[in-house]
Design a protein around this motif. Structure first.
Motif, short mmCIF file in Angstrom:
data_model
loop_
_atom_site.label_atom_id
_atom_site.label_comp_id
_atom_site.label_asym_id
_atom_site.label_seq_id
_atom_site.Cartn_x
_atom_site.Cartn_y
_atom_site.Cartn_z
N ILE A 146 0.85 -1.19 0.00
CA ILE A 146 0.00 0.00 0.00
C ILE A 146 0.89 1.24 0.00
O ILE A 146 1.88 1.31 0.71
CB ILE A 146 -0.96 0.00 1.22
N LYS A 147 0.51 2.20 -0.84
CA LYS A 147 1.25 3.47 -0.89
C LYS A 147 0.43 4.63 -0.33
O LYS A 147 0.98 5.62 0.11
CB LYS A 147 1.62 3.80 -2.34
N ASN A 148 -0.88 4.51 -0.37
CA ASN A 148 -1.76 5.57 0.11
C ASN A 148 -1.93 5.41 1.62
O ASN A 148 -2.84 4.73 2.08
CB ASN A 148 -3.11 5.50 -0.63
N LEU A 149 -1.03 6.04 2.34
CA LEU A 149 -0.98 5.86 3.79
C LEU A 149 -1.32 7.16 4.51
O LEU A 149 -1.15 8.25 3.97
CB LEU A 149 0.43 5.41 4.20
N ASP A 150 -1.77 7.02 5.74
CA ASP A 150 -2.08 8.16 6.59
C ASP A 150 -0.77 8.85 6.98
O ASP A 150 0.13 8.21 7.53
CB ASP A 150 -2.83 7.66 7.82
N ILE A 164 5.81 -1.95 0.98
CA ILE A 164 5.15 -3.01 1.76
C ILE A 164 5.18 -2.56 3.22
O ILE A 164 6.21 -2.13 3.73
CB ILE A 164 5.83 -4.38 1.59
N THR A 165 4.04 -2.66 3.86
CA THR A 165 3.90 -2.20 5.24
C THR A 165 3.58 -3.38 6.16
O THR A 165 3.05 -4.40 5.73
CB THR A 165 2.77 -1.16 5.35
N ALA A 166 3.91 -3.20 7.43
CA ALA A 166 3.60 -4.18 8.46
C ALA A 166 2.66 -3.52 9.48
O ALA A 166 2.90 -2.39 9.91
CB ALA A 166 4.88 -4.65 9.16
N TRP A 167 1.61 -4.24 9.82
CA TRP A 167 0.57 -3.71 10.70
C TRP A 167 0.29 -4.67 11.84
O TRP A 167 0.24 -5.89 11.65
CB TRP A 167 -0.73 -3.51 9.93
N GLU A 168 0.09 -4.10 13.02
CA GLU A 168 -0.46 -4.84 14.16
C GLU A 168 -1.77 -4.14 14.48
O GLU A 168 -1.77 -3.01 14.98
CB GLU A 168 0.50 -4.82 15.34
N GLU A 169 -2.86 -4.81 14.11
CA GLU A 169 -4.20 -4.21 14.13
C GLU A 169 -4.17 -2.96 13.26
O GLU A 169 -3.84 -3.05 12.09
CB GLU A 169 -4.67 -3.98 15.56
N ASP A 170 -4.43 -1.77 13.81
CA ASP A 170 -4.41 -0.57 12.97
C ASP A 170 -3.16 0.27 13.17
O ASP A 170 -3.08 1.42 12.73
CB ASP A 170 -5.66 0.28 13.20
N GLU A 171 -2.13 -0.30 13.81
CA GLU A 171 -0.88 0.42 14.05
C GLU A 171 0.15 0.04 12.98
O GLU A 171 0.45 -1.14 12.78
CB GLU A 171 -0.32 0.09 15.43
N LEU A 172 0.68 1.05 12.31
CA LEU A 172 1.75 0.85 11.34
C LEU A 172 3.04 0.62 12.11
O LEU A 172 3.51 1.51 12.82
CB LEU A 172 1.88 2.08 10.43
N ILE A 173 3.62 -0.58 12.00
CA ILE A 173 4.81 -0.90 12.79
C ILE A 173 6.05 -1.13 11.95
O ILE A 173 7.14 -1.27 12.48
CB ILE A 173 4.55 -2.13 13.69
#
Length: 135
Positions: free
Chosen positions: A7-11, A45-54
């Motif tokens: 995902i590239k469209n990030l908060d 490529i992103t890594a998430w724990e629930e809704d937290e970008l980690i």
């Protein structure tokens, strides 16, 4: 459970929090510029724990002959859980057809050991020299 997403469209707030946590303030001084850089990357490529970008890895390149790992970041409180390894594996597997894989990073022993474990070598071991210019 950690989820990985392309995902590239990030908060921008989540991005700022991640980069600030890494101490990469030269990026967070201009968040709009960082967001454009992420959106213009070849892949993210992103890594998430629930809704937290980690965690995040982003690359630039042409998709055929060169891949440049621009950023690989994992939040400090999430390190040593295999997240950076998974992010790197996902990118290296996706782009295994590319011959030149390049990155620029700090010279710490832990960092060098991490990348050397994946077959990366310092450029001088190939009878090469690297050049960089910061403005």
């Amino acid at each position: 459970m950690i989820n990985y997403k392309e995902i590239k469209n990030l908060d921008s707030n989540k991005i700022k929090e991640l980069y600030d946590d890494a101490g990469w303030i030269s990026y967070t001084e201009d968040i709009p510029k960082l967001m454009r850089a992420i959106e213009n990357s070849k892949d993210v490529i992103t890594a998430w724990e629930e809704d937290e970008l980690i965690g995040l890895i982003r690359i630039v390149g042409d998709g055929e002959t060169i891949l440049y790992i621009q950023d690989i970041i994992v939040k400090k409180n999430q390190k040593r859980k295999g997240i950076g390894t998974q992010l790197l594996n996902l990118i290296l597997d996706k782009y295994k057809h590319i011959r030149h894989k390049v990155l620029l990073t700090d010279n710490g022993e832990e960092t060098k050991g991490f990348y050397e474990a994946y077959g990366f070598k310092q450029s001088d071991s190939f009878d090469l020299v690297s050049f960089i210019k910061f403005d």
